[in-house]
Design an enzyme around this catalytic site. Structure first.
Site: not given
Ligand code: ATP
Ligand code: MG
Length: 137
Positions: A49, A85, A102, A9, A112, A57, A126, A115
């Site tokens: 997304y 993961r 992370r 990211k 973070n 968010f 994707e 992804h």
């Molecule tokens: P990614 O999809 O980026 O790999 P992830 O699968 O661990 O991360 P998801 O639940 O898919 O997490 O959320 C996608 C992204 O949205 C997260 O990586 C984070 O940047 C953001 N995100 C998720 N939850 C929150 C939250 N509660 N507040 C702010 N941002 C969030």
């Molecule tokens: Mg995710």
């Protein structure tokens, strides 16, 4: 061989740790089948997304993902999706296990660092979002 998509990211690209993160994938036995640096448009990020469109968010997430260039990579190997993961660690870096990407490179739940696809089915979607078949080896 299983494939998955990784995105380094904008925060991690700005920190100049792209090589360090890619090295972790290779050290864990994953192969880089394709990689490139790109910058998402707002339309791209909203589409990528879309699954999170109703979340509070969502706008912050899209704003962040288009704030600078990203590095997208197709990782290949046994259990590539789950392995990636595991290397990434928890979404919130404060909860990410020591030694994960992370824990070491991310500053907040928004910024973070990485992804990773969360299922083999989503990985295929994707990967096709970012790469043509002729770019993947
Ligand atoms: P990614 O999809 O980026 O790999 P992830 O699968 O661990 O991360 P998801 O639940 O898919 O997490 O959320 C996608 C992204 O949205 C997260 O990586 C984070 O940047 C953001 N995100 C998720 N939850 C929150 C939250 N509660 N507040 C702010 N941002 C969030
Ligand atoms: Mg995710």
């Amino acid at each position: 061989m299983e494939q998955t998509l990784s995105i380094i990211k904008p925060d991690a690209v700005a920190k100049n740790v792209v090589g360090q993160i890619l090295s972790r994938f290779e050290a864990a036995g994953l192969r880089i089948a394709a990689t490139k640096k790109t910058r998402l448009s707002r339309v791209d990020a909203e589409a990528f997304y879309a699954i999170h469109a109703e979340r509070p968010f969502f706008k912050d997430l899209v704003d962040f993902m288009i704030s600078g260039p990203v590095v997208v990579t197709v990782l290949e190997g046994e259990d590539a999706m789950a392995k990636n993961r595991e290397l990434m660690g928890a979404t919130n870096p404060a909860e990410a296990a020591p030694g994960t990407i992370r824990a070491d490179f991310a500053d907040s739940i928004d910024a973070n660092a990485v992804h990773g696809s969360d299922s083999v089915e989503n990985a295929e979607i994707e990967i096709n979002f970012f790469f043509a078949q002729r770019e993947i080896y």
